[in-house]
Scaffold this active site. Structure first.
Site, PDB file in Angstrom:
ATOM      1  CE  LYS A  10      -4.166  -2.051   2.483  1.00  0.00           C
ATOM      2  NZ  LYS A  10      -4.832  -1.985   3.682  1.00  0.00           N
ATOM      3  CE1 TYR A  50      -9.205  -2.941   0.538  1.00  0.00           C
ATOM      4  CE2 TYR A  50      -8.516  -1.034  -0.499  1.00  0.00           C
ATOM      5  CZ  TYR A  50      -8.172  -1.937   0.305  1.00  0.00           C
ATOM      6  OH  TYR A  50      -6.972  -2.000   0.623  1.00  0.00           O
ATOM      7  CG  ASN A 123      -3.188  -2.440   7.128  1.00  0.00           C
ATOM      8  OD1 ASN A 123      -3.073  -2.094   5.931  1.00  0.00           O
ATOM      9  ND2 ASN A 123      -4.499  -3.036   7.497  1.00  0.00           N
ATOM     10  CG  HIS A 126      -5.284  -6.122  -0.494  1.00  0.00           C
ATOM     11  ND1 HIS A 126      -6.805  -6.054   0.238  1.00  0.00           N
ATOM     12  CD2 HIS A 126      -5.424  -6.909  -1.409  1.00  0.00           C
ATOM     13  CE1 HIS A 126      -7.415  -6.922  -0.521  1.00  0.00           C
ATOM     14  NE2 HIS A 126      -6.619  -7.581  -1.560  1.00  0.00           N
ATOM     15  CD  GLU A 137      -8.692  -9.073  -3.603  1.00  0.00           C
ATOM     16  OE1 GLU A 137      -7.389  -9.483  -3.577  1.00  0.00           O
ATOM     17  OE2 GLU A 137      -9.515  -9.228  -2.812  1.00  0.00           O
TER      18      GLU A 137
HETATM   19  O1  CDP Z   1      -6.690  -5.771   4.934  1.00  0.00           O
HETATM   20  P1  CDP Z   1      -7.727  -6.772   5.636  1.00  0.00           P
HETATM   21  O2  CDP Z   1      -8.140  -7.809   4.960  1.00  0.00           O
HETATM   22  O3  CDP Z   1      -6.690  -7.200   6.972  1.00  0.00           O
HETATM   23  O4  CDP Z   1      -8.519  -5.819   6.419  1.00  0.00           O
HETATM   24  P2  CDP Z   1     -10.128  -5.533   5.772  1.00  0.00           P
HETATM   25  O5  CDP Z   1     -11.051  -5.939   6.945  1.00  0.00           O
HETATM   26  O6  CDP Z   1     -10.360  -6.568   4.578  1.00  0.00           O
HETATM   27  O7  CDP Z   1     -10.075  -3.980   5.780  1.00  0.00           O
HETATM   28  C1  CDP Z   1      -9.637  -3.492   4.450  1.00  0.00           C
HETATM   29  C2  CDP Z   1      -8.553  -2.331   4.680  1.00  0.00           C
HETATM   30  O8  CDP Z   1      -9.216  -1.331   5.261  1.00  0.00           O
HETATM   31  C3  CDP Z   1      -7.676  -2.789   5.980  1.00  0.00           C
HETATM   32  O9  CDP Z   1      -6.439  -3.274   5.577  1.00  0.00           O
HETATM   33  C4  CDP Z   1      -7.383  -1.033   6.592  1.00  0.00           C
HETATM   34  O10 CDP Z   1      -6.429  -0.411   5.907  1.00  0.00           O
HETATM   35  C5  CDP Z   1      -8.799  -0.684   6.499  1.00  0.00           C
HETATM   36  N1  CDP Z   1      -9.646  -0.468   7.470  1.00  0.00           N
HETATM   37  C6  CDP Z   1      -9.666   0.424   8.369  1.00  0.00           C
HETATM   38  O11 CDP Z   1      -8.937   1.476   8.152  1.00  0.00           O
HETATM   39  N2  CDP Z   1     -10.356   0.634   9.558  1.00  0.00           N
HETATM   40  C7  CDP Z   1     -10.976  -0.465   9.928  1.00  0.00           C
HETATM   41  N3  CDP Z   1     -11.924  -0.347  10.847  1.00  0.00           N
HETATM   42  C8  CDP Z   1     -11.254  -1.732   9.005  1.00  0.00           C
HETATM   43  C9  CDP Z   1     -10.449  -1.673   7.820  1.00  0.00           C
HETATM   44 MG    MG Z   2      -9.561  -7.712   3.504  1.00  0.00          MG
END
Ligand code: CDP
Ligand code: MG
Length: 159
Positions: A10, A50, A123, A126, A137
């Site tokens: 990212k 997303y 973080n 992705h 994807e």
């Molecule tokens: O990336 P990952 O699959 O671990 O998490 P996700 O639940 O699919 O969410 C996608 C991305 O959204 C995360 O990696 C975070 O960067 C962001 N996110 C956030 O900023 N705040 C949240 N409460 C949940 C997700």
């Molecule tokens: Mg995810």
């Protein structure tokens, strides 16, 4: 089984010059890069990538984050690659991610801090969540011509 999965470094990872170190981790684990590119995503593309999150309360800040600079996209190939890559990446919140995971070793952002600031969790990565999502994807990010099979190399050198 041998699978393919999509990984994005990212904008925070690119900005912090962690591209090489992150790629090295995947290569060290024996995963093969079968496609790679740098791309600056726009809002329309973010909504496609997303799609599952577009209606969630954090989407606006997530979109602002993902379009804030270029990302490095890659397709990794290996045994149970979807699961292995998620394990190497660690959980969504870097604060909660164990040392040894990419998010745990290279970041420490928290939900609390991000929510207070009205920004997304930074973080670094992705990584596709499921085998089904991997197909969608990868098709969104790469054409068939941009992907290269390493099956022979796997059998010769890795497995
Ligand atoms: O990336 P990952 O699959 O671990 O998490 P996700 O639940 O699919 O969410 C996608 C991305 O959204 C995360 O990696 C975070 O960067 C962001 N996110 C956030 O900023 N705040 C949240 N409460 C949940 C997700
Ligand atoms: Mg995810």
């Amino acid at each position: 089984m041998i699978e393919r999965t999509l990984v994005l470094i990212k904008p925070d990872g690119v900005e912090r010059a962690l591209i090489g170190q992150i790629i090295t981790r995947f290569e060290n684990a024996g995963l093969k890069i079968v496609g790679m590119k740098m791309k600056w995503v726009d809002k329309e593309f973010s909504r496609k990538h997303y799609a599952a999150h577009v209606d969630k309360p954090f989407y606006k800040s997530l979109e602002a984050f993902i379009i804030s600079g270029p990302v490095v996209a890659m397709v990794l190939e290996g045994i149970d690659a979807v699961e292995i890559v998620r394990k190497m990446v660690g959980p969504t919140e870097p604060k909660a991610a164990q040392p040894g995971t990419i998010r745990g070793d290279y970041a420490h952002h928290s939900y609390g801090y991000a929510d207070k600031k009205g920004i997304a969790i930074k973080n670094l990565i992705h990584a596709t969540g499921t085998k089904e999502e991997a197909k969608q994807e990868i098709a969104l990010w790469f054409s068939k011509e941009e992907l290269h099979s390493y099956a022979t190399v796997h059998e010769k050198h890795t497995l």
